[in-house]
Write an enzyme that holds these catalytic residues in place. Sequence first.
Site, short mmCIF file in Angstrom:
data_model
loop_
_atom_site.label_atom_id
_atom_site.label_comp_id
_atom_site.label_asym_id
_atom_site.label_seq_id
_atom_site.Cartn_x
_atom_site.Cartn_y
_atom_site.Cartn_z
N ASP A 275 0.82 -1.21 0.00
CA ASP A 275 0.00 0.00 0.00
C ASP A 275 0.86 1.26 0.00
OD1 ASP A 275 -2.34 -1.44 0.04
OD2 ASP A 275 -2.54 -1.40 2.22
N LYS A 297 -4.15 2.50 -2.04
CA LYS A 297 -5.34 3.34 -2.06
C LYS A 297 -4.99 4.62 -1.30
CE LYS A 297 -8.30 -0.71 -1.52
NZ LYS A 297 -8.82 -0.79 -2.88
N MET A 412 -9.16 7.32 10.04
CA MET A 412 -9.48 8.10 8.83
C MET A 412 -10.49 9.20 9.08
SD MET A 412 -9.45 4.77 6.39
CE MET A 412 -10.02 3.79 7.78
#
Length: 497
Positions: A275, A297, A412
Amino acid sequence: MAAPGAESSSPRAPRETRQARMEALARLPLFFGLEGRRVLVAGGGEPAAWKAELLSAAGARVEVIAPAVCEDIWRLAGAPTHGPIAVHVRDWHPDDIEGAALAIGDFEDADAAERFSAAARAAGVPVNVIDRPALCDFTFGAIVNRSPLVVGISTDGAAPVFGQAVRAKIEALLPSGFRAWAQAAKTWRAAVTERGLSFHARRAFWERFAAKALAEPHRAPEETDRAALFAALETQGSIPHGGSVVLVGAGPGDPELLTLKAVRALQSADVVLYDDLVSGAILDFARREAKKMLVGKTGYGPSCKQDDINALMVELAREGRRVVRLKGGEPMIFGRAGEEIAHCRAAGVPVEVVPGISSPQGAASRLVTSLTHRDHARRLQFVTAHARDGKLPADLDFKALSDKAATTVVYMPRRTLPDLVRNLLAAGIEPATPAVAIFSVTRPEEKVVIATVASLVEAVTRAVDEGADGPCLVLYGHALSEVAAQDLPQAAEAARG
């Protein structure tokens, strides 16, 4: 931690990355095979004696040439470590250098040292002049001897004492029994090669061998060990080799927080799918021959589609590859691991998980505080503030998230933080509840923001304006009171204002 939100409107395909395999080296570490080869040592002092002993230990035929020779050299010549040592009491001559594998000089006079170095280089013989780095083609470093396992340490002459200190550290870490295991590996290698096994089967054998050596380093391997390893090899060799997938947690960023099992998985990988949040320092632990592919991502930025990642994992495994799916943090916490595991199982691909240090654990370590406290927190809860549509999840239980007896960790939260705080305040959370936001936790660029729940949005916005970047984690609850006390009065004042 892979973002679980909506796929970006700017998708990208998984791609192989071409990272630099090695940073600049002051010296190239090489291991010379000197068994039976002639090596010249010009000089008769104690430094020359040490070099002669080292060269003899490596099996060289050592010729010491000097007008005067110290007692240590005579003693070595009478009882060499391995290779023979001949002593010639005279001045060296350029003809002495011809045909030598190496030339080592020990001179007090600078002009004599330069003449020797020039003569060796003219003859095409690698030269070392003791304590004169400018005249050397190679240097002798500190050595950890578990021969045939040998570790060399060099500081390029900058700090020999530091090199010796590093050697002492490694000496303590490497059991003396590794010598016997390394010798067994040397002895058994031909038998393994003769079996005509595939690359994967041979590697599996040596991985089992290494695991056994690491587990039982203080005893010498026996014939029963070899028989057991060969029996396991026969079992593996009797069935077609299949690939596999390992989901590996890379931790929050600091490469020293990788688990030993994660390192072993990386070192046995054929392909590493990683990632965006995984640092280059962590990728350095992967086997150098492994293909490394970015499948990351990014929140609200270009991202690989999850379906593409799933398909790529299965495709590579079906080709017989050992695939490591490397995820930031702990893959089983908001890392979409469930989808990837399900896809592998549906395709009949073996899959396992190597846990990592989670971001909240990394945050607690950096804050030097416990996330639980018998007086303040009877539970710890993790929640994501990022739904598939990129907004705050609609099914969050804000009453539970406002519980004063809980510590809450929010993954997040950057884009949805204002909505989150507004809902928490509406649900009755105390505005002065201690809160901490941490950017890039455990990394060199880490930024800690201390606030209250009521002042958190303003504090995070200010930190971003001042350059805070990277993945953000929010923690709040009264268990953080001691941390928040550093800055709590100012934060509370801002909240009231």
